[in-house]
Design an enzyme around this catalytic site. Structure first.
Site, PDB file in Angstrom:
ATOM      1  N   HIS A 159      -1.552  -3.861  -3.016  1.00 15.19           N
ATOM      2  CA  HIS A 159      -0.768  -3.253  -1.942  1.00 15.19           C
ATOM      3  C   HIS A 159       0.696  -3.693  -1.977  1.00 15.19           C
ATOM      4  O   HIS A 159       1.546  -3.073  -1.349  1.00 15.19           O
ATOM      5  CB  HIS A 159      -1.397  -3.553  -0.573  1.00 15.19           C
ATOM      6  CG  HIS A 159      -1.208  -4.953  -0.086  1.00 15.19           C
ATOM      7  ND1 HIS A 159      -2.184  -5.919  -0.185  1.00 15.19           N
ATOM      8  CD2 HIS A 159      -0.166  -5.565   0.534  1.00 15.19           C
ATOM      9  CE1 HIS A 159      -1.756  -7.047   0.343  1.00 15.19           C
ATOM     10  NE2 HIS A 159      -0.522  -6.862   0.793  1.00 15.19           N
ATOM     11  N   ASP A 189      -7.819  -4.838  -4.478  1.00 15.36           N
ATOM     12  CA  ASP A 189      -6.459  -5.237  -4.119  1.00 15.36           C
ATOM     13  C   ASP A 189      -5.855  -6.204  -5.132  1.00 15.36           C
ATOM     14  O   ASP A 189      -5.138  -7.133  -4.770  1.00 15.36           O
ATOM     15  CB  ASP A 189      -6.431  -5.851  -2.719  1.00 15.36           C
ATOM     16  CG  ASP A 189      -5.032  -5.797  -2.101  1.00 15.36           C
ATOM     17  OD1 ASP A 189      -4.190  -5.009  -2.596  1.00 15.36           O
ATOM     18  OD2 ASP A 189      -4.767  -6.540  -1.144  1.00 15.36           O
ATOM     19  N   SER A 266       1.318 -12.255   0.558  1.00 22.95           N
ATOM     20  CA  SER A 266       0.371 -11.443  -0.200  1.00 22.95           C
ATOM     21  C   SER A 266       0.651 -11.526  -1.695  1.00 22.95           C
ATOM     22  O   SER A 266       1.776 -11.338  -2.140  1.00 22.95           O
ATOM     23  CB  SER A 266       0.451  -9.988   0.248  1.00 22.95           C
ATOM     24  OG  SER A 266      -0.016  -9.825   1.556  1.00 22.95           O
TER      25      SER A 266
END
Length: 427
Positions: A159, A189, A266
């Site tokens: 993402h 992901d 992230s």
């Protein structure tokens, strides 16, 4: 009564009562205090002797005591590891140079609504609706990543780089290097970015199957644009399913940690106390504090290897929605007037819905079936079924044992390729 409980005090009281029972006041004599005094002297003697043994390594008593110990015990006593109180600092100094910032940008086009192009609508508004050309704007995002090879392979989250036109990698030493997305897998992901550079610092990878709750967890990343931020905590839990986390379109068993993770973390590494990567930080619970999640590094390695060699990943799937059965779940389903299911079992994995034209539908699986085992492996939870399917191969045969209306049913299912754009399927 105090709200605190003092077990030491209770133990002392019990000892006192025992002594009074064994030595009533009516039987006390001079022998009692002489014996007590002798015990005190004996204790002092033992303590003095012990101090002499410890102080004088060449004493015969110490040599005799060591001779009675196994060699391994002596070695362990002489080499007791002492934790460096600054071990997190050491981890950061060693791993920090291999953690990068990823600046991704994507161009978003906003077109004029088709209704505004209708001449009748423009006439209705007196020609005041401007007929503009489609406009463009650039969206920018910041994430983290870590270098796994000296020639510039970098792991991050899918993402972070999704839909990006350009990717720029910023090293800790300030260098900015253009990167390209080698492959991205939205189902787990995981993404791999490549930069054309050599002799880059790299991280060491651990075995995430061996981590246990309570172990140290260290996160390094760029949260909220604050580069090279370090947070620390512990492993709070392992094996959190995507439904536990609230990300139903992902097929991962997550690591839960209380090390602070924020937007921008992230794609960054979650490390153990030795500075080895155990996971990739990926998600937080917006409605909580101290609850973050990471993808286990073993899963990341498997997916990234496929992305590097093939550019994409095929995930097997059956095409069912499912729920883990418990007596409470059974009662809720059977008492729901809108439910068409009549559950008779207390455990297993209940098939709630079968996607039309899916591998499960073609094999004859129906809503209301209860999966008991796959290829002889007992299935009691929905994430166990998902993991078994994920570890299979597209087109392979899975022997599925079901309970249907109180009867055993055996079916053969061939998993198909998981449709990435369909997020409501879990198995």
């Amino acid at each position: 009564m105090s709200q605190f409980d003092y077990p030491e005090a209770e133990t002392a009281s019990r000892h006192s009562e025992t002594q009074l029972t064994e030595t009533p006041a009516s039987h006390r004599s001079n022998r009692g205090w002489r014996a007590s005094f002798a015990s005190v002297l004996l204790g002092a003697s033992v303590a003095t002797t012990g101090a002499y043994i410890a102080w004088n390594p060449s004493s015969p008593l110490r040599q005799q005591a060591q001779a009675q110990l196994p060699p391994t015990s002596i070695a362990q006593a002489q080499n007791v590891p002492i934790r460096d109180p600054n071990f997190i600092t050491s981890v950061v100094q060693n791993v920090g140079p291999a953690v990068v910032r990823i600046d991704a940008s994507r161009t978003v086009r906003s077109a004029v609504p088709e209704a505004f192009r209708d001449p009748r609508l423009r006439q209705f508004f007196g020609g005041r609706v401007p007929l503009q050309e489609p406009s463009e704007r650039v969206q920018r995002g910041v994430g983290s990543g870590f270098i796994v090879s000296q020639d510039g392979q970098i792991i991050t989250n899918a993402h972070v780089v999704a839909g990006s036109d350009t990717v720029e990698v910023v090293l800790k030493d300030g260098r900015r290097i253009e990167g390209r997305v080698v492959g991205s897998d939205p189902v787990t992901d995981v993404a791999v970015v490549k930069v054309d550079e050599t002799n880059l610092p790299t991280v060491k990878l651990s075995n995430s199957d061996q981590i246990q709750p309570g172990q140290w967890a260290i996160a390094i990343g760029n949260p909220l644009g604050l580069d090279n931020t370090v947070t620390a905590g512990i492993i709070s839990a392992t094996g959190r399913s995507s439904s536990d986390v609230g990300i139903s379109d992902k097929r991962i068993d997550f690591i839960q940690t209380d090390a602070a993770i924020n937007p921008g973390n992230s794609g960054g590494p979650l490390l153990n106390e030795r500075g080895e990567v155990i996971g990739v930080n990926t998600a937080i619970r917006a409605d909580a504090q101290g609850i973050g999640f990471a993808i286990p590094i073993n899963t990341v390695q498997r997916i990234s290897n496929e992305l590097i060699t093939k550019g994409s990943v095929q995930h097997p799937y059956l095409g069912v929605q499912m729920v883990t059965l418990t007596p409470d779940v059974k009662q809720d389903i059977n008492s729901n007037p809108e439910s068409d299911l009549n559950v008779t079992e207390d455990e297993g994995v209940l098939v709630v819905r079968v996607v039309s034209d899916s591998p499960a539908a073609k094999a004859g699986i129906r809503a209301g079936d209860i999966v008991r085992s796959i290829n002889g492996q007992t299935i009691t939870k929905a994430n166990e079924l998902q993991n078994v399917v994920e570890q299979s191969q597209v087109g392979s045969n899975l022997q599925v044992q079901l309970r249907r209306a109180g009867q055993d049913v055996n079916l053969t299912v061939q998993p198909g390729a998981y449709p990435v754009d369909n997020s409501d399927q879990q198995g």
